[in-house]
Design a protein around this motif. Structure first.
Motif, mmCIF file in Angstrom:
data_model
loop_
_atom_site.group_PDB
_atom_site.id
_atom_site.type_symbol
_atom_site.label_atom_id
_atom_site.label_comp_id
_atom_site.label_asym_id
_atom_site.label_seq_id
_atom_site.Cartn_x
_atom_site.Cartn_y
_atom_site.Cartn_z
ATOM 1 N N GLY A 13 0.800 -1.233 0.000
ATOM 2 C CA GLY A 13 0.000 0.000 0.000
ATOM 3 C C GLY A 13 0.825 1.270 0.000
ATOM 4 N N ILE A 14 2.109 1.155 0.359
ATOM 5 C CA ILE A 14 2.927 2.371 0.515
ATOM 6 C C ILE A 14 3.075 3.196 -0.776
ATOM 7 C CG2 ILE A 14 5.280 3.183 1.008
ATOM 8 C CD1 ILE A 14 5.251 1.232 3.396
ATOM 9 N N PRO A 15 3.338 2.563 -1.931
ATOM 10 C CA PRO A 15 3.387 3.384 -3.157
ATOM 11 C C PRO A 15 2.059 4.099 -3.423
ATOM 12 C CG PRO A 15 4.186 1.157 -3.585
ATOM 13 C CD PRO A 15 3.632 1.151 -2.195
ATOM 14 N N ILE A 16 0.952 3.431 -3.135
ATOM 15 C CA ILE A 16 -0.361 4.070 -3.326
ATOM 16 C C ILE A 16 -0.480 5.262 -2.385
ATOM 17 C CG2 ILE A 16 -2.849 3.746 -3.297
ATOM 18 C CD1 ILE A 16 -2.463 0.794 -3.665
ATOM 19 N N CYS A 17 -0.032 5.064 -1.147
ATOM 20 C CA CYS A 17 -0.086 6.122 -0.135
ATOM 21 C C CYS A 17 0.636 7.370 -0.619
ATOM 22 C CB CYS A 17 0.518 5.598 1.162
ATOM 23 S SG CYS A 17 0.835 6.865 2.398
ATOM 24 N N LEU A 18 1.824 7.183 -1.174
ATOM 25 C CA LEU A 18 2.616 8.329 -1.637
ATOM 26 C C LEU A 18 1.924 9.041 -2.797
ATOM 27 C CD1 LEU A 18 6.207 6.819 -1.401
ATOM 28 C CD2 LEU A 18 5.032 8.338 0.215
ATOM 29 N N GLY A 19 1.409 8.255 -3.741
ATOM 30 C CA GLY A 19 0.687 8.858 -4.867
ATOM 31 C C GLY A 19 -0.531 9.623 -4.389
ATOM 32 N N TYR A 20 -1.242 9.044 -3.435
ATOM 33 C CA TYR A 20 -2.455 9.684 -2.917
ATOM 34 C C TYR A 20 -2.132 10.994 -2.229
ATOM 35 C CZ TYR A 20 -5.691 5.848 -3.797
ATOM 36 O OH TYR A 20 -6.498 4.924 -4.383
ATOM 37 N N PHE A 21 -0.975 11.034 -1.551
ATOM 38 C CA PHE A 21 -0.631 12.246 -0.813
ATOM 39 C C PHE A 21 -0.625 13.453 -1.756
ATOM 40 C CE2 PHE A 21 2.036 15.450 1.080
ATOM 41 C CZ PHE A 21 1.657 15.428 2.418
ATOM 42 N N SER A 22 0.008 13.287 -2.942
ATOM 43 C CA SER A 22 0.120 14.440 -3.838
ATOM 44 C C SER A 22 -1.230 14.825 -4.445
ATOM 45 C CB SER A 22 1.151 14.176 -4.931
ATOM 46 O OG SER A 22 0.793 13.047 -5.669
ATOM 47 N N VAL A 23 -2.051 13.811 -4.778
ATOM 48 C CA VAL A 23 -3.356 14.140 -5.371
ATOM 49 C C VAL A 23 -4.272 14.787 -4.329
ATOM 50 C CG1 VAL A 23 -5.401 13.226 -6.513
ATOM 51 C CG2 VAL A 23 -3.163 12.298 -7.076
ATOM 52 N N SER A 24 -4.265 14.234 -3.104
ATOM 53 C CA SER A 24 -5.154 14.790 -2.083
ATOM 54 C C SER A 24 -4.640 16.142 -1.593
ATOM 55 C CB SER A 24 -5.312 13.827 -0.910
ATOM 56 O OG SER A 24 -4.094 13.673 -0.226
ATOM 57 N N PHE A 25 -3.336 16.356 -1.730
ATOM 58 C CA PHE A 25 -2.773 17.676 -1.437
ATOM 59 C C PHE A 25 -3.470 18.706 -2.332
ATOM 60 C CE2 PHE A 25 0.341 21.077 -1.474
ATOM 61 C CZ PHE A 25 0.921 21.024 -0.215
ATOM 62 N N ALA A 26 -3.590 18.346 -3.618
ATOM 63 C CA ALA A 26 -4.281 19.231 -4.560
ATOM 64 C C ALA A 26 -5.746 19.395 -4.171
ATOM 65 C CB ALA A 26 -4.165 18.685 -5.981
ATOM 66 N N PHE A 27 -6.365 18.301 -3.714
ATOM 67 C CA PHE A 27 -7.770 18.410 -3.306
ATOM 68 C C PHE A 27 -7.912 19.362 -2.120
ATOM 69 C CE2 PHE A 27 -11.288 17.202 -0.522
ATOM 70 C CZ PHE A 27 -12.350 17.417 -1.393
ATOM 71 N N GLY A 28 -7.024 19.229 -1.132
ATOM 72 C CA GLY A 28 -7.068 20.109 0.031
ATOM 73 C C GLY A 28 -6.926 21.565 -0.383
#
Lengths: 239, 103
Positions: A13-28
């Motif tokens: 799950g860790i690679p997914i976690c890292l990818g999600y961080f950047s996309v959700s950063f944009a969402f925030g």
């Protein structure tokens, strides 16, 4: 044994976690720029765990869309999870309890689905719990960081970042359009209809959300009729 | 936006999204074989994102000229396969530059 399964899930799950961080950063960032309080942006990410659905929902909330519009838009954009959940349900251990099934289904996203389906073995509850945990963390934390930073930014910068979300959408739809004629057709037809619905006065009754629903169903149906796909996952997954 | 409306909207989105994910796990035991439905679902994300982006992108920055410049930048970057974050930041940078120049 259970612990090993869980830890293997965490690792996957860790690679997914890292990818999600950047996309959700944009969402925030987007959420705060458009006027949503930070806590609401974080709560949305924690309870929804989905990209396109949240972005569309955010647009509707800010534009003052009705509850029915919000329901229909969420339904249409996220209906693809229905098929993914269906596939996952065929691959989980039979002994998985109802409670575990209800918990695991919360974490079905495009990326988690892709990783889970690549696993040669049956899916245990422990593995799925591990696989889902870090992406949820990354998604929620990214939203918080993006939103928090935005509250500190000057107006001129937030203006420029108003285009960021659309930039991401473009980054998602252009590369597969280059490779695949059917996707290109889908994108161009959707854009054409969307422009017509926006600029031709007789379509004014289709405000934002409804127009997108009508376009999505029409265009996807035409594309499916003209270009039926042969194999699952042929077009690749998107976030 | 008041707090009640925000909470209500989040609850609607979260509830619908969860039901979509949960129902197949709870109810269905067979795979969908219908090629039309499979194809339809495959094209849905592209149709949704394309319709949401155009022409909405032109209203996203306050001025149409800066938005159009950012849009072109995004398309070019995406065409060359840049990552989501690079495309988003690149488009924003072009919009920022255009607005600095008075557009």
């Amino acid at each position: 044994m259970k612990k090993e399964e869980f830890l293997q899930g965490v690792r996957h799950g860790i690679p997914i976690c890292l990818g999600y961080f950047s996309v959700s950063f944009a969402f925030g960032m987007m959420a705060v720029i458009q006027g949503l309080p930070l806590w609401a942006a974080v709560l949305t990410s924690l309870t929804n765990l989905t990209s396109a659905g949240q972005f569309a929902g955010l647009n509707l909330m800010v534009a003052g869309g009705s509850s029915v519009e919000l329901m229909m838009t969420t339904l249409i954009i996220n209906i693809r999870y229905f098929l993914m959940s269906l596939s996952i349900s065929q691959k989980v251990e039979e002994k998985m309890t109802w409670k575990q099934r209800f918990a695991v289904s919360f974490g079905i996203t495009d990326e988690i689905f892709a990783v889970a389906m690549q696993r040669p073995k049956e899916l245990s509850a422990a593995y799925m719990a591990g696989l889902i945990s870090t992406p949820i963390l990354g998604w929620t934390l990214g939203t918080f960081c993006g939103g928090a930073i935005t509250t500190l930014m000057p107006q001129r910068l937030t203006n420029a970042l108003g285009i960021a979300l659309y930039g991401m959408f473009i980054a998602i739809i252009i590369p597969p359009s280059r490779k695949n004629k059917a996707v290109l057709f889908t994108v161009l037809l959707a854009v054409a209809l969307s422009c017509i619905f926006t600029y031709v006065p007789i379509f004014k009754f289709l405000t934002g959300g409804w127009g997108i629903i009508v376009i999505t169903i029409t265009v996807s149906a035409i594309a499916a009729y003209l270009f039926p796909i042969k194999e699952e996952n042929e077009e690749g997954e998107i976030g | 936006m008041n707090t009640g409306r925000i909470l209500g909207s989040i609850a609607i989105m979260a509830g619908i999204t969860y039901l979509i994910r949960m129902l197949p796990m709870a109810i269905f035991r067979k795979k969908i074989e219908n090629p039309f439905i499979k194809s339809f679902l495959n094209y849905v994300p592209y149709a949704v994102l394309a319709a949401m982006t155009f022409p909405g992108i032109l209203d996203s920055t306050g001025t149409a000229v800066s938005a159009a410049a950012g849009c072109v930048a995004a398309i070019v970057l995406a065409y060359f396969g840049k990552s989501l974050l690079t495309v988003a930041i690149g488009a924003s940078a072009v919009v920022f530059a255009a607005q600095m120049m008075g557009f």
